[in-house]
Design an enzyme around this catalytic site. Structure first.
Site, PDB file in Angstrom:
ATOM      1  N   ASP A 274       0.842  -1.193   0.000  1.00  0.00           N
ATOM      2  CA  ASP A 274       0.000   0.000   0.000  1.00  0.00           C
ATOM      3  C   ASP A 274       0.880   1.246   0.000  1.00  0.00           C
ATOM      4  O   ASP A 274       2.045   1.190   0.450  1.00  0.00           O
ATOM      5  CB  ASP A 274      -0.877   0.037   1.262  1.00  0.00           C
ATOM      6  CG  ASP A 274      -1.856  -1.123   1.318  1.00  0.00           C
ATOM      7  OD1 ASP A 274      -2.155  -1.706   0.252  1.00  0.00           O
ATOM      8  OD2 ASP A 274      -2.314  -1.440   2.433  1.00  0.00           O
TER       9      ASP A 274
HETATM   10  N1  URA Z   1      -1.182  -5.905   3.885  1.00  0.00           N
HETATM   11  C1  URA Z   1      -1.675  -4.641   3.925  1.00  0.00           C
HETATM   12  O1  URA Z   1      -2.712  -4.403   4.528  1.00  0.00           O
HETATM   13  N2  URA Z   1      -0.986  -3.686   3.283  1.00  0.00           N
HETATM   14  C2  URA Z   1       0.182  -3.879   2.644  1.00  0.00           C
HETATM   15  O2  URA Z   1       0.772  -2.951   2.101  1.00  0.00           O
HETATM   16  C3  URA Z   1       0.679  -5.200   2.621  1.00  0.00           C
HETATM   17  C4  URA Z   1      -0.017  -6.195   3.246  1.00  0.00           C
END
Ligand code: URA
Length: 230
Positions: free
Chosen positions: A101
């Site tokens: 993310d």
């Molecule tokens: N899980 C999440 O919620 N975000 C990420 O960036 C990676 C794994």
């Protein structure tokens, strides 16, 4: 591999133009003109196009310390992407093996090798990813047991696979999972009544984020790191 596939990969020609070049007699194998696009060749076969000797590009494997606020995509019209952190000459053909993310930091792997990245991201291959998770609420033993067993995520029919949890402090854990569902870590913690304040991936399989890399920096993987994930 087929000759036309070799030519298309070793040059900027499309597969169709590679076939045309072959049928026009511009391609030689070990000094002899070959007009058959389907001829089988090896990477080390001596192949020329209009007299220029050709070779396949070597695959590239990089680790990048992804900073916050940069998105895991190859292109975006509005936000900076991880590709903007790399020099133009090495970006060609790279893709991301397991996105993060925008607000997640840490280890991102980039490669030109589709088979290799498939082994990292495929849910059928058990390649654990470890996240340092900082939390809004303290973690209790019951929540840890639930994560370890597998939790049901909102709007999903199947529980998550068993995870491994190492508690570091009241509000910090290392969580290792071998799936990559959408916002998986944040949703797993929400499923046990908590909230993620900070998320940092520091390990994928046997590859650990190099502590010498500051956010935004990258390096080539070593042969051991590449083969450790192969
Ligand atoms: N899980 C999440 O919620 N975000 C990420 O960036 C990676 C794994």
């Amino acid at each position: 591999m087929r000759l036309d596939y070799f030519i298309a990969n070793a040059t900027a020609l499309s597969r169709r133009d590679a076939k045309k070049a072959i049928s026009s007699g511009l391609v030689k194998i070990e000094g002899r003109t070959c007009r058959k696009a389907g001829t089988q060749v090896m990477p080390e076969t001596g192949i020329t196009l209009e007299g220029q000797s050709l070779s396949l590009p070597v695959e590239r494997y990089l680790m990048l310390h992804k900073p916050e606020g940069v998105i895991s995509a190859t292109k975006d019209s509005r936000q900076p992407t991880v590709m903007d952190l790399l020099p133009a000459e090495i970006r060609r053909g790279l893709h991301i093996a397991g996105r993060l993310d925008a607000d997640t930091t840490g280890l991102l792997l980039l490669t030109t090798d589709g088979q290799w990245s498939h082994r990292i991201t495929s849910p059928r291959v058990n390649c654990p990813k470890t996240y340092r998770v900082t939390l809004m609420e303290p973690m209790d033993a019951d929540a840890i047991a639930q994560l370890e067993q597998g939790v049901l995520l909102h709007d999903e029919p199947r529980p998550t696979r068993p995870a491994s949890v190492c508690q570091l402090s009241e509000r910090a854990i290392d969580l290792s999972i071998s799936e990559g569902r959408y916002h998986q870590v944040k949703r797993m913690l929400a499923a046990v009544g908590n909230h993620v304040n900070g998320l940092h991936r520091w390990r994928i399989g046997s590859v650990v984020l190099d502590p010498a890399l500051a956010p935004g920096q990258y390096r080539e993987l070593t042969c051991e790191e590449i083969s450790g994930l192969a």
